[in-house]
Design a protein around this motif. Structure first.
Motif, PDB file in Angstrom:
ATOM      1  N   LYS A   1     -13.162  58.769  66.802  1.00 23.04           N
ATOM      2  CA  LYS A   1     -14.229  58.529  66.299  1.00 23.04           C
ATOM      3  C   LYS A   1     -15.109  59.584  66.180  1.00 23.04           C
ATOM      4  O   LYS A   1     -15.293  60.292  67.658  1.00 23.04           O
ATOM      5  CB  LYS A   1     -14.893  57.323  66.916  1.00 23.04           C
TER       6      LYS A   1
ATOM      7  N   TRP B   1     -18.276  62.106  66.774  1.00 27.89           N
ATOM      8  CA  TRP B   1     -19.421  61.849  67.482  1.00 27.89           C
ATOM      9  C   TRP B   1     -20.800  61.520  66.694  1.00 27.89           C
ATOM     10  O   TRP B   1     -21.665  60.813  67.183  1.00 27.89           O
ATOM     11  CB  TRP B   1     -19.796  62.977  68.316  1.00 27.89           C
ATOM     12  N   PHE B   2     -20.804  61.784  65.499  1.00 31.68           N
ATOM     13  CA  PHE B   2     -21.953  61.734  64.605  1.00 31.68           C
ATOM     14  C   PHE B   2     -21.491  61.053  63.185  1.00 31.68           C
ATOM     15  O   PHE B   2     -20.492  61.471  62.687  1.00 31.68           O
ATOM     16  CB  PHE B   2     -22.808  62.656  64.360  1.00 31.68           C
ATOM     17  N   GLY B   3     -22.322  60.156  62.471  1.00 31.39           N
ATOM     18  CA  GLY B   3     -21.923  59.790  60.997  1.00 31.39           C
ATOM     19  C   GLY B   3     -21.517  58.330  60.997  1.00 31.39           C
ATOM     20  O   GLY B   3     -21.239  57.703  60.082  1.00 31.39           O
TER      21      GLY B   3
END
Lengths: 451, 196
Positions: B60, B62-64
């Motif tokens: 995954k 780290w952002f979004g």
């Protein structure tokens, strides 16, 4: 100074860890809360009163916590136990309603009432999403609504994405209308002593006006898909019967009565003096008592992680409050706006909206409450106006991106699991302009009405 | 139908783990599942295959994306969950198969017929294999190897309790560089037959 630096570092670390989503958010806030208690209050400040004030346990044992004559409720700093008890109580009630099949029944009933025609279905589900979210958490609203939307869309052979996106937006919008609709509002209401009625006549008005505009907006945006789909005729007898959604008739009736009583108690709480903590406790106890042998099952389903998240969060924000950092931030906002109220309100609503579009709006709102309190005291701006501005900014801003609010995550997740991928581009294309419209409309209403 | 056997193969990039798994499946007459399971998922879920491939076996970002309770809107996590469900369904159907990657040893942990294997390799041999297969120079091949292994490790450790490549996570770990693909398959076939 050391205490301030430590509190700020812990707070920033907490925010970054929440955004990165690597560690579960309740663990993040609890560990950061513990660090605040030990490092900020213990090592740097060596202040036991700061610890006691932040843990705020004493407040639960006061009459005012449960029954407040007049509109003033709890207005102390630290852990906001009223918010926690209310959220916990509503979670138990909602679990009871979901188990009885209430939400699925409601969705199916309304779909049948509009003869499964896409445009009326689209509008009805938007309105239902907004109204339900006024009283219960948007996660539950979207969880059921999105699932039923996907199910109906498959039967009607239409694309459910326009409907899901508009439902998500309306759930966030409906949540902004009342004190119990969205967690930031519960925190704002219980911290500053505002009632359900106060929210309804202020943020509720803004949400109502916005809802009309947003229905028109989403209709215009998605009309092509909807009009072409509208040509399809469906044999209603082949669709699922709403009654099939009800798992147990007795449970269904009881949970509907409890929900109706909760709504009445919330709407009238300023008049009756019952606090939201009291209402939360009552609905939880009644739900559990009437659930009989299923009470344990309901208790197991409650999202305790969210409750722990709140506890940790309030301690970390308490650290910022006790060390005076939030007053510095308030002073900075006051300085930037140069004492100009309109500019100050514009800064608060847009900064709150933009921040909430990318980070969890709950910690943001919890942090901003002491800031607006300080602004009201030092700059002489009406606290109520600041509260409604903060509420609309945080509640609506979260609608702009797929990660801005919990409902967005749940809605896009349900859609994706069913094969309907909603990426950032698809989501923001319609939701971001809608967010800008509602924030701008709310700002204009705030300026006209309060300035 | 005989006793169900499910062979889960974890592998380092360039170790030949995929090829070994495929040959093992062929010799044992088992079905073989790898990235191609995405084709079936794409068809049943009506999602474009390119979209699924983009997020296959990826950690995954780290952002979004965010997680709310049991719900996430991370495409990497959603694609992973779809595959885990698929693997579970195949296992529940009673068929014997070989599956490569996708945390299968963790997804099927406790399954009676599960045999979990991890295939590693020496750096030089892996590098040569990657260079030849992808027509790359030393630096690019090394970077590709590192990148893939890093992502596999991140992906695996996010979804599984045991660590990626840790001998305690698997029934058997074998270095394919010493015997080459064919002989490694021989050894593994014997091992599986002993367990059957």
């Amino acid at each position: 100074m050391m205490a301030q630096v430590l509190a700020a570092v812990i707070f920033v670390a907490m925010f970054l860890l929440i955004v990165s989503d690597k560690i579960e958010r309740h663990i993040v806030t609890l560990v950061c809360g513990l660090l605040t208690l030990v490092l900020v209050f213990g090592v740097a400040m060596q202040s036991m009163p700061a610890v006691i004030e932040t843990l705020n346990v004493k407040s639960i044992f006061t009459l005012q916590f449960w029954y407040a004559a007049g509109s003033a409720e709890e207005s102390t700093s630290g852990i906001n136990w009223a918010t926690i008890i209310f959220i916990l109580g509503m979670m138990i009630m909602v679990e009871g309603m979901a188990k009885a099949g209430f939400f699925r029944w409601l969705c199916m009933k309304l779909a049948k009432a509009v003869n499964y025609k896409p445009i009326p279905l689209f509008v009805t589900f938007m309105i239902m999403s907004a109204i339900l979210a006024m009283f219960i958490d948007s996660i539950t609203v979207i969880l059921f609504l999105a699932a039923v939307t996907v199910e109906l869309a498959k039967l009607l052979k239409i694309d459910p994405v326009p409907m899901i996106l508009s439902e998500i937006f309306c759930a966030n919008l409906g949540g902004s209308a009342t004190m119990c609709g969205d967690p930031p509002n519960i925190i704002i209401g219980t911290s500053l002593g505002y009632s359900f009625g106060d929210f309804l006549t202020n943020t509720g008005l803004m949400a109502g006006v916005s809802l009309i505009l947003i229905i028109v907006y989403f209709y215009l945006v998605y009309r092509k898909e909807l009009i072409s789909e509208n040509a399809m005729t469906v044999d209603a007898s082949t669709m699922p019967d709403p009654k099939e959604a009800i798992t147990d008739k007795k449970e269904f009736i009881i949970s509907s009565i409890i929900f109706a009583c909760a709504v009445v108690m919330l709407v009238t709480h300023a008049q009756t003096g019952l606090t939201v903590a009291f209402i939360g406790a009552v609905v939880a106890i009644v739900t559990l008592l009437t659930a009989g042998k299923y009470a344990v099952e309901l208790l197991k389903k409650v999202d305790y992680k969210t409750v722990l998240f709140f506890i940790g969060l309030f301690v970390v924000v308490g650290g910022l409050e006790q060390t005076g950092i939030l007053e510095i931030i308030a002073g900075f906002i006051g300085k930037v706006s140069g004492g100009n109220t309109i500019l100050m309100l514009a800064i608060i609503i847009w900064v709150s909206a933009i921040a909430s579009a990318f980070v969890d709006n709950i910690p943001f709102a919890a942090t901003m409450i002491p800031v607006i309190k300080s602004l009201a005291m030092t700059q002489g701006v009406d606290l109520e106006t600041l509260a409604w501005t903060l509420s609309m900014g945080t509640d609506i801003g979260g609608s702009a991106t797929p990660i801005g609010a919990s409902a967005n995550v749940v809605g896009t997740s349900v859609a994706a699991k069913n094969g309907y991928i909603i990426g950032w581009g698809k989501y923001c294309k319609t939701a971001a302009p809608a967010t800008i419209i509602v924030v701008a409309v709310s700002m204009v209403i705030i300026f006209v009405r309060y300035c | 139908m005989g006793k169900q056997v499910i062979i889960s193969i974890g592998r380092e990039f360039g170790s030949g783990g995929h090829e070994i798994g495929e040959k093992l499946a062929e010799r044992l007459g088992f079905k073989f599942y790898d990235r191609k399971m995405l084709d079936e998922l794409a068809e049943t879920k009506n999602i474009s295959i390119e979209y699924l491939e983009k997020y296959d076996e990826k950690p995954k970002r780290w952002f979004g994306s965010r997680t709310v309770g049991a719900h996430t809107n991370s495409m990497e996590e959603i694609v992973a969950e779809m595959q885990f469900e698929y693997i579970q369904e195949k296992a529940d159907s009673g068929e014997s198969f070989v599956i490569v990657g996708r945390c299968s040893e963790a997804v099927l942990k406790g399954h009676e017929g599960l045999i979990s294997i991890f295939i590693l390799g020496n750096r030089q041999e892996k590098l040569e294999r990657v260079k030849e297969r992808y027509q790359l120079g030393d630096q690019e091949a090394l970077a590709k190897m590192k990148r893939h292994d890093y992502k596999r490790k991140q992906y695996h450790n996010r979804h599984a309790d045991g660590k990626w490549g840790d001998s305690r996570t698997y029934d058997l770990c074998i270095n394919s560089s010493h015997l080459g693909v064919e002989k490694t398959v021989d050894i593994l076939q014997k091992y599986v037959e002993e367990r059957m």
